[in-house]
Design a protein around this motif. Structure first.
Motif, short mmCIF file in Angstrom:
data_model
loop_
_atom_site.label_atom_id
_atom_site.label_comp_id
_atom_site.label_asym_id
_atom_site.label_seq_id
_atom_site.Cartn_x
_atom_site.Cartn_y
_atom_site.Cartn_z
N ALA A 247 -9.48 -4.40 10.99
CA ALA A 247 -9.76 -3.88 12.37
C ALA A 247 -10.72 -4.93 13.14
O ALA A 247 -11.74 -5.62 12.42
CB ALA A 247 -10.24 -2.47 12.49
N PRO A 248 -10.93 -5.05 14.46
CA PRO A 248 -12.02 -5.64 15.19
C PRO A 248 -13.28 -5.28 14.61
O PRO A 248 -13.53 -4.10 14.45
CB PRO A 248 -11.66 -5.61 16.64
CG PRO A 248 -10.56 -5.02 16.80
CD PRO A 248 -10.10 -4.31 15.56
N VAL A 249 -14.22 -6.18 14.32
CA VAL A 249 -15.54 -5.84 13.91
C VAL A 249 -16.74 -5.64 15.04
O VAL A 249 -16.89 -6.51 16.06
CB VAL A 249 -16.04 -6.95 12.93
CG1 VAL A 249 -17.56 -6.89 12.24
CG2 VAL A 249 -15.05 -6.96 11.75
N ASP A 250 -17.40 -4.90 14.76
CA ASP A 250 -18.68 -4.51 15.93
C ASP A 250 -19.35 -5.85 16.15
O ASP A 250 -19.95 -6.60 15.21
CB ASP A 250 -19.71 -3.39 15.18
CG ASP A 250 -18.96 -2.21 15.19
OD1 ASP A 250 -17.78 -1.97 15.48
OD2 ASP A 250 -19.60 -1.19 14.43
N GLY A 251 -19.69 -6.03 17.19
CA GLY A 251 -20.38 -7.22 17.83
C GLY A 251 -19.48 -8.41 18.07
O GLY A 251 -19.92 -9.42 18.86
N TYR A 252 -18.24 -8.44 17.72
CA TYR A 252 -17.42 -9.45 18.22
C TYR A 252 -16.42 -9.05 19.26
O TYR A 252 -15.31 -8.45 19.18
CB TYR A 252 -16.32 -9.76 16.90
CG TYR A 252 -17.06 -10.63 15.87
CD1 TYR A 252 -17.02 -11.90 15.99
CD2 TYR A 252 -17.74 -9.76 14.99
CE1 TYR A 252 -17.74 -12.64 15.00
CE2 TYR A 252 -18.34 -10.60 14.04
CZ TYR A 252 -18.16 -12.08 14.10
OH TYR A 252 -19.16 -12.60 13.00
N ASP A 253 -16.94 -9.31 20.61
CA ASP A 253 -16.27 -8.70 21.80
C ASP A 253 -15.23 -9.85 22.30
O ASP A 253 -14.53 -9.83 23.36
CB ASP A 253 -17.26 -8.39 22.86
CG ASP A 253 -18.31 -6.98 22.46
OD1 ASP A 253 -17.75 -6.47 21.76
OD2 ASP A 253 -19.25 -7.12 23.15
N ALA A 254 -15.38 -11.14 21.86
CA ALA A 254 -14.74 -12.24 22.17
C ALA A 254 -14.44 -13.27 20.99
O ALA A 254 -15.38 -13.40 20.19
CB ALA A 254 -15.25 -12.73 23.57
N PRO A 255 -13.45 -13.96 20.84
CA PRO A 255 -12.98 -14.92 20.11
C PRO A 255 -13.90 -16.25 20.38
O PRO A 255 -13.05 -17.18 20.38
CB PRO A 255 -11.63 -14.99 19.96
CG PRO A 255 -11.26 -14.88 21.30
CD PRO A 255 -12.19 -13.88 21.97
N LYS A 256 -15.08 -16.16 20.13
CA LYS A 256 -15.79 -17.34 20.44
C LYS A 256 -16.86 -17.70 19.27
O LYS A 256 -17.04 -17.02 18.32
CB LYS A 256 -16.96 -17.15 21.59
CG LYS A 256 -16.08 -16.88 22.90
CD LYS A 256 -17.31 -16.86 24.08
CE LYS A 256 -16.41 -16.60 25.59
NZ LYS A 256 -17.30 -16.44 26.56
N CYS A 257 -17.18 -18.98 19.33
CA CYS A 257 -17.99 -19.57 17.97
C CYS A 257 -19.34 -19.95 18.60
O CYS A 257 -19.48 -20.91 19.64
CB CYS A 257 -17.39 -20.69 17.61
SG CYS A 257 -18.50 -21.79 16.28
N TYR A 258 -20.45 -19.13 18.54
CA TYR A 258 -21.96 -19.60 19.00
C TYR A 258 -22.49 -20.03 17.55
O TYR A 258 -22.47 -19.45 16.37
CB TYR A 258 -22.65 -18.50 19.38
CG TYR A 258 -21.95 -18.25 20.95
CD1 TYR A 258 -22.67 -18.69 21.85
CD2 TYR A 258 -21.21 -17.30 21.22
CE1 TYR A 258 -22.47 -18.47 23.03
CE2 TYR A 258 -20.91 -16.86 22.42
CZ TYR A 258 -21.60 -17.56 23.45
OH TYR A 258 -21.14 -17.14 25.00
N LEU A 259 -23.41 -20.89 17.81
CA LEU A 259 -24.28 -21.42 16.66
C LEU A 259 -25.63 -22.06 17.43
O LEU A 259 -25.53 -22.33 18.61
CB LEU A 259 -23.57 -22.80 16.11
CG LEU A 259 -22.56 -22.51 15.20
CD1 LEU A 259 -21.70 -23.75 14.80
CD2 LEU A 259 -22.72 -21.80 13.83
N LEU A 260 -26.42 -22.07 16.54
CA LEU A 260 -27.96 -22.65 17.12
C LEU A 260 -27.59 -24.27 17.45
O LEU A 260 -26.69 -24.76 16.74
CB LEU A 260 -29.10 -22.52 16.07
CG LEU A 260 -29.57 -21.15 15.86
CD1 LEU A 260 -30.54 -21.22 14.65
CD2 LEU A 260 -30.21 -20.67 17.12
N ARG A 261 -28.34 -24.69 18.19
CA ARG A 261 -27.82 -25.92 19.12
C ARG A 261 -28.05 -26.99 17.72
O ARG A 261 -26.85 -27.88 17.81
CB ARG A 261 -28.90 -26.41 20.04
CG ARG A 261 -28.85 -27.68 20.73
CD ARG A 261 -29.69 -27.75 21.92
NE ARG A 261 -29.45 -26.79 22.94
CZ ARG A 261 -28.40 -26.69 23.71
NH1 ARG A 261 -27.54 -27.74 23.78
NH2 ARG A 261 -28.18 -25.77 24.64
N PRO A 262 -28.84 -27.25 16.92
CA PRO A 262 -28.88 -28.16 16.09
C PRO A 262 -27.60 -28.11 15.01
O PRO A 262 -26.62 -29.33 14.77
CB PRO A 262 -30.08 -27.77 15.17
CG PRO A 262 -30.88 -27.26 15.92
CD PRO A 262 -30.18 -26.24 16.94
N ALA A 263 -27.14 -26.75 14.84
CA ALA A 263 -25.78 -26.63 13.89
C ALA A 263 -24.55 -26.99 14.74
O ALA A 263 -23.69 -27.58 14.28
CB ALA A 263 -25.66 -25.32 13.47
#
Length: 236
Positions: free
Chosen positions: A61-77
């Protein structure tokens, strides 16, 4: 006796120094406040298959906290990963991202799922050799490096000369297959599969990421930019 006691104190002190304390959860409420970068702002056409935003994952099932299929990372990463992607393209290779930053609430959901009664829906595909509670510890933990914003789960694609048609290399397992076969150096994998895993690992290590030997797909920027801080900002 005193010398034995002294050695015991030194041993316990050394053990304590190697323990990893739980991170502090940041009060940030937006990606901008946390300096979490949408990877597609750096590489607009990077391949994303964010599994926890849909039902194609071990929870079913979709997991709590994932409202969109996006990839976020801290800027250096994010910048390091973008550089790796650009370098791979010179060799007709690309990355496919399965997971990036993971909200703390998603990690809690994984633990809840592991404690819930077995319904059998995803067992054969994801953890055929384990019962759900046995996944706690090595595979599912109360904290995750992903929540710190510098860990990624990914795959390596081989593309044609146009770069349009790309196919995942054979790694021997799919993402999130909980079994020793997914260990990078598993002898149950073929030589060709291990070579493909090494190809991914070498590219990531050259770009500043360290691998996790239990999962061929898992890498963390080293040093991590924010090792003591986790985030609970929904992915939107």
């Amino acid at each position: 006796m005193r010398s034995i006691a002294a050695l015991l104190v030194l041993f316990l002190t050394a053990c304590a120094s190697h323990q990893t304390s739980a991170p502090t959860v940041s009060p940030a409420t937006t990606p901008e406040e946390a300096d979490l970068v949408d990877l597609r702002t750096l590489v607009p056409d990077i391949d994303l298959d964010i599994r926890y935003a849909g039902a194609n994952n071990f929870t079913g099932a979709p997991v709590d906290g994932y409202d969109a299929p996006k990839c976020y990372l801290l800027r250096p990463a994010a910048e390091a990963l973008a550089a790796i992607e650009r370098g791979l393209r010179d060799d007709h290779l690309r990355l496919r991202l399965y997971d990036c930053y993971r909200p703390v609430r998603a990690v809690r959901r994984f633990v809840e799922w592991a404690h819930a009664p077995e319904d059998g829906r995803t067992k054969a595909a994801y953890y055929p050799s384990f019962d759900k509670p046995d996944l706690l510890g090595d595979y599912i933990s109360p904290t995750s490096g992903h929540s710190r914003g510098a860990t990624v789960d990914l795959d390596l694609l081989e593309c044609d000369d146009t770069g349009v048609s790309c196919t995942p290399l054979d790694m021997g397992t799919h993402f999130d297959f909980f079994d020793t076969l997914a260990n990078t150096e598993s002898r149950k994998a073929t030589d060709a599969q291990r070579a493909n895993r090494h190809r991914l690992r070498d590219a990531m290590q050259a770009g500043g990421f360290r691998d996790y030997k239990m999962e061929w797909w898992h890498f963390t920027l080293d040093p991590a930019p924010s090792p003591g801080v986790a985030f609970d900002i929904p992915v939107r």
